[in-house]
Design a protein around this motif. Structure first.
Motif, PDB file in Angstrom:
ATOM      1  N   ASN A  29     -13.518 -66.978 -17.750  1.00  0.00           N
ATOM      2  CA  ASN A  29     -13.760 -66.144 -16.568  1.00  0.00           C
ATOM      3  C   ASN A  29     -14.875 -66.708 -15.703  1.00  0.00           C
ATOM      4  OD1 ASN A  29     -13.262 -62.925 -18.258  1.00  0.00           O
ATOM      5  ND2 ASN A  29     -11.789 -64.431 -17.541  1.00  0.00           N
ATOM      6  N   PHE A  30     -16.006 -67.029 -16.326  1.00  0.00           N
ATOM      7  CA  PHE A  30     -17.132 -67.543 -15.558  1.00  0.00           C
ATOM      8  C   PHE A  30     -16.831 -68.936 -14.998  1.00  0.00           C
ATOM      9  CE2 PHE A  30     -19.565 -64.160 -17.598  1.00  0.00           C
ATOM     10  CZ  PHE A  30     -20.349 -63.732 -16.535  1.00  0.00           C
ATOM     11  N   GLY A  31     -16.120 -69.743 -15.773  1.00  0.00           N
ATOM     12  CA  GLY A  31     -15.753 -71.066 -15.266  1.00  0.00           C
ATOM     13  C   GLY A  31     -14.886 -70.987 -14.025  1.00  0.00           C
ATOM     14  N   TRP A  32     -13.901 -70.072 -14.046  1.00  0.00           N
ATOM     15  CA  TRP A  32     -13.054 -69.914 -12.864  1.00  0.00           C
ATOM     16  C   TRP A  32     -13.843 -69.352 -11.685  1.00  0.00           C
ATOM     17  CZ3 TRP A  32      -8.832 -71.843 -11.026  1.00  0.00           C
ATOM     18  CH2 TRP A  32      -7.878 -72.367 -11.895  1.00  0.00           C
ATOM     19  N   ASN A 128       4.610 -57.717 -15.804  1.00  0.00           N
ATOM     20  CA  ASN A 128       3.778 -58.873 -15.468  1.00  0.00           C
ATOM     21  C   ASN A 128       3.602 -58.976 -13.955  1.00  0.00           C
ATOM     22  OD1 ASN A 128       5.508 -60.864 -17.991  1.00  0.00           O
ATOM     23  ND2 ASN A 128       3.789 -59.466 -18.242  1.00  0.00           N
ATOM     24  N   LEU A 129       4.694 -58.712 -13.215  1.00  0.00           N
ATOM     25  CA  LEU A 129       4.616 -58.733 -11.760  1.00  0.00           C
ATOM     26  C   LEU A 129       3.647 -57.675 -11.257  1.00  0.00           C
ATOM     27  CD1 LEU A 129       5.949 -59.993  -9.158  1.00  0.00           C
ATOM     28  CD2 LEU A 129       7.505 -58.038  -9.205  1.00  0.00           C
ATOM     29  N   VAL A 130       3.720 -56.461 -11.816  1.00  0.00           N
ATOM     30  CA  VAL A 130       2.807 -55.384 -11.421  1.00  0.00           C
ATOM     31  C   VAL A 130       1.355 -55.795 -11.643  1.00  0.00           C
ATOM     32  CG1 VAL A 130       2.036 -53.053 -12.018  1.00  0.00           C
ATOM     33  CG2 VAL A 130       4.478 -53.528 -11.742  1.00  0.00           C
ATOM     34  N   THR A 131       1.077 -56.407 -12.799  1.00  0.00           N
ATOM     35  CA  THR A 131      -0.294 -56.841 -13.088  1.00  0.00           C
ATOM     36  C   THR A 131      -0.793 -57.820 -12.042  1.00  0.00           C
ATOM     37  OG1 THR A 131       0.017 -56.535 -15.462  1.00  0.00           O
ATOM     38  CG2 THR A 131      -1.750 -58.010 -14.786  1.00  0.00           C
ATOM     39  N   GLU A 132       0.038 -58.790 -11.671  1.00  0.00           N
ATOM     40  CA  GLU A 132      -0.378 -59.788 -10.681  1.00  0.00           C
ATOM     41  C   GLU A 132      -0.533 -59.167  -9.292  1.00  0.00           C
ATOM     42  OE1 GLU A 132      -1.376 -62.890 -10.810  1.00  0.00           O
ATOM     43  OE2 GLU A 132      -1.155 -63.082 -12.980  1.00  0.00           O
ATOM     44  N   ILE A 133       0.305 -58.208  -8.958  1.00  0.00           N
ATOM     45  CA  ILE A 133       0.171 -57.512  -7.671  1.00  0.00           C
ATOM     46  C   ILE A 133      -1.167 -56.787  -7.609  1.00  0.00           C
ATOM     47  CG2 ILE A 133       1.055 -55.600  -6.273  1.00  0.00           C
ATOM     48  CD1 ILE A 133       3.883 -56.407  -7.196  1.00  0.00           C
ATOM     49  N   ILE A 134      -1.497 -56.059  -8.670  1.00  0.00           N
ATOM     50  CA  ILE A 134      -2.742 -55.285  -8.675  1.00  0.00           C
ATOM     51  C   ILE A 134      -3.956 -56.211  -8.610  1.00  0.00           C
ATOM     52  CG2 ILE A 134      -4.192 -53.769 -10.079  1.00  0.00           C
ATOM     53  CD1 ILE A 134      -1.574 -52.498 -11.123  1.00  0.00           C
ATOM     54  N   GLY A 135      -3.971 -57.257  -9.443  1.00  0.00           N
ATOM     55  CA  GLY A 135      -5.108 -58.165  -9.450  1.00  0.00           C
ATOM     56  C   GLY A 135      -5.320 -58.837  -8.103  1.00  0.00           C
ATOM     57  N   THR A 136      -4.234 -59.261  -7.463  1.00  0.00           N
ATOM     58  CA  THR A 136      -4.361 -59.948  -6.184  1.00  0.00           C
ATOM     59  C   THR A 136      -4.704 -58.973  -5.074  1.00  0.00           C
ATOM     60  OG1 THR A 136      -2.655 -61.463  -6.977  1.00  0.00           O
ATOM     61  CG2 THR A 136      -3.304 -61.643  -4.673  1.00  0.00           C
ATOM     62  N   ILE A 175     -12.411 -59.775 -11.731  1.00  0.00           N
ATOM     63  CA  ILE A 175     -10.964 -59.605 -11.886  1.00  0.00           C
ATOM     64  C   ILE A 175     -10.506 -60.188 -13.221  1.00  0.00           C
ATOM     65  CG2 ILE A 175      -8.703 -60.289 -10.985  1.00  0.00           C
ATOM     66  CD1 ILE A 175      -9.997 -60.186  -8.169  1.00  0.00           C
ATOM     67  N   GLY A 176     -11.002 -61.362 -13.569  1.00  0.00           N
ATOM     68  CA  GLY A 176     -10.625 -61.968 -14.843  1.00  0.00           C
ATOM     69  C   GLY A 176     -11.038 -61.127 -16.027  1.00  0.00           C
ATOM     70  N   ALA A 177     -12.277 -60.603 -15.985  1.00  0.00           N
ATOM     71  CA  ALA A 177     -12.786 -59.814 -17.096  1.00  0.00           C
ATOM     72  C   ALA A 177     -12.083 -58.468 -17.214  1.00  0.00           C
ATOM     73  CB  ALA A 177     -14.290 -59.604 -16.935  1.00  0.00           C
ATOM     74  N   SER A 178     -11.681 -57.879 -16.086  1.00  0.00           N
ATOM     75  CA  SER A 178     -11.140 -56.516 -16.091  1.00  0.00           C
ATOM     76  C   SER A 178      -9.622 -56.444 -16.055  1.00  0.00           C
ATOM     77  CB  SER A 178     -11.698 -55.747 -14.885  1.00  0.00           C
ATOM     78  OG  SER A 178     -13.101 -55.657 -14.945  1.00  0.00           O
ATOM     79  N   LEU A 179      -8.978 -57.383 -15.382  1.00  0.00           N
ATOM     80  CA  LEU A 179      -7.533 -57.307 -15.169  1.00  0.00           C
ATOM     81  C   LEU A 179      -6.786 -58.553 -15.622  1.00  0.00           C
ATOM     82  CD1 LEU A 179      -7.621 -55.775 -11.554  1.00  0.00           C
ATOM     83  CD2 LEU A 179      -7.095 -54.558 -13.675  1.00  0.00           C
ATOM     84  N   GLY A 180      -7.504 -59.538 -16.157  1.00  0.00           N
ATOM     85  CA  GLY A 180      -6.864 -60.818 -16.442  1.00  0.00           C
ATOM     86  C   GLY A 180      -6.141 -60.926 -17.759  1.00  0.00           C
ATOM     87  N   GLY A 184      -3.221 -63.577 -17.534  1.00  0.00           N
ATOM     88  CA  GLY A 184      -4.062 -64.733 -17.252  1.00  0.00           C
ATOM     89  C   GLY A 184      -4.514 -64.816 -15.814  1.00  0.00           C
ATOM     90  N   TYR A 185      -4.251 -63.795 -15.042  1.00  0.00           N
ATOM     91  CA  TYR A 185      -4.687 -63.612 -13.638  1.00  0.00           C
ATOM     92  C   TYR A 185      -4.543 -64.863 -12.776  1.00  0.00           C
ATOM     93  CZ  TYR A 185      -9.573 -65.310 -14.649  1.00  0.00           C
ATOM     94  OH  TYR A 185     -10.695 -66.023 -14.983  1.00  0.00           O
ATOM     95  N   ALA A 186      -3.292 -65.194 -12.451  1.00  0.00           N
ATOM     96  CA  ALA A 186      -3.062 -66.279 -11.500  1.00  0.00           C
ATOM     97  C   ALA A 186      -3.711 -65.931 -10.166  1.00  0.00           C
ATOM     98  CB  ALA A 186      -1.576 -66.530 -11.319  1.00  0.00           C
ATOM     99  N   ILE A 187      -3.381 -64.765  -9.619  1.00  0.00           N
ATOM    100  CA  ILE A 187      -3.869 -64.225  -8.336  1.00  0.00           C
ATOM    101  C   ILE A 187      -3.881 -65.260  -7.210  1.00  0.00           C
ATOM    102  CG2 ILE A 187      -5.106 -62.299  -9.407  1.00  0.00           C
ATOM    103  CD1 ILE A 187      -7.751 -63.832  -8.967  1.00  0.00           C
ATOM    104  N   ASN A 188      -3.098 -66.312  -7.358  1.00  0.00           N
ATOM    105  CA  ASN A 188      -3.062 -67.399  -6.377  1.00  0.00           C
ATOM    106  C   ASN A 188      -1.804 -68.218  -6.642  1.00  0.00           C
ATOM    107  OD1 ASN A 188      -3.355 -69.844  -4.990  1.00  0.00           O
ATOM    108  ND2 ASN A 188      -5.555 -69.979  -5.368  1.00  0.00           N
ATOM    109  N   PRO A 189      -0.800 -68.131  -5.770  1.00  0.00           N
ATOM    110  CA  PRO A 189       0.441 -68.882  -6.019  1.00  0.00           C
ATOM    111  C   PRO A 189       0.235 -70.390  -6.138  1.00  0.00           C
ATOM    112  CG  PRO A 189       0.778 -67.216  -4.329  1.00  0.00           C
ATOM    113  CD  PRO A 189      -0.698 -67.266  -4.585  1.00  0.00           C
TER     114      PRO A 189
END
Length: 240
Positions: A29-32, A128-136, A175-180, A184-189
């Protein structure tokens, strides 16, 4: 820079015989987050949105410029997304070069793919799609909130560079710590698809599948989340 340092922290944690092996989720998380800090810092001239979902969110928010002198139009949208993809592929390739011997020393193909792209802990494409929608949505909505506070004009550039890199980096850590955890929280295509292409092309010993059956989720989810965040920002984030 984003993918070199972001993919690099994953490689350090998951590949065999690394000094950071087993460093855990929070190190990733911190590295990203710090990778975002570095990427935003050096991309200041373009407005520093290194993410097609952020680019789309800026478009749907009603902004007229991506950066000073860069209008929001079809050509600039395609130019940004193309550059984001090229940068992601190149960054992933540099991670492979930096960790070549550790890729060779790692037996599990899934760990090798994890350096490049995300994957779900429980495979359920809809959820999985819902998770990525929420995180982004959180990413883009908060980024637009950073830009709106004290902005004064909707026409002002909405790029991340004007915000300073640190708030965006901390947001990505959050976002990584809470929703990743689920995906794995892509949040970026571009962050997911570009390195996945690199994984498919690079001569990685024993690499296995690039998991193309899942690859649409970290593209579609962030684009939907980013677009919705931009639309929501017009009503919920007044300019002050």
């Amino acid at each position: 820079m984003l993918l070199l340092l972001g993919g690099g922290v994953v490689a350090n944690v998951v590949l065999a015989k690394n000094k950071g092996e087993g460093g855990g989720w929070l190190l990733i998380n911190f590295g990203w987050g710090l990778a975002v800090f570095a990427g935003v810092t050096v991309a200041y001239a373009s407005g520093a949105h290194l993410n097609p979902a952020v680019t789309l969110g800026i478009v749907t928010s009603g902004a007229t410029e991506f950066a000073p002198g860069v209008p929001v139009d079809a050509f600039s949208i395609l130019a940004y997304i193309g550059a984001q993809m090229i940068g992601a592929i190149l960054g992933a390739g540099l991670v492979y070069l930096a960790y070549k011997k550790h890729f060779d020393a790692t037996a599990d193909p899934a760990l090798k793919l994890a350096v490049f792209s995300t994957g779900p802990e429980i495979r359920s494409y809809g959820w999985n799609l819902v998770t990525e929608i929420i995180g982004t949505f959180v990413l883009v909505f908060v980024v637009l909130g950073f830009g709106r506070a004290g902005d004064g004009e909707l026409e002002s550039p909405a790029g991340l560079a004007a915000l300073g890199a640190l708030p965006v980096a901390l947001l990505v850590v959050a976002i990584g710590a809470s929703l990743g955890g689920p995906t794995g929280y892509a949040i970026n295509p571009a962050r997911d698809l570009g390195p996945r292409i690199a994984h498919a092309l690079l001569p990685i010993r024993g690499k296995g599948s690039s998991d193309w059956s899942y690859s649409w989720v970290p593209v579609a989810g962030p684009l939907i989340g980013g677009g919705l965040a931009g639309l929501a920002s017009t009503a919920l984030l007044p300019i002050v």
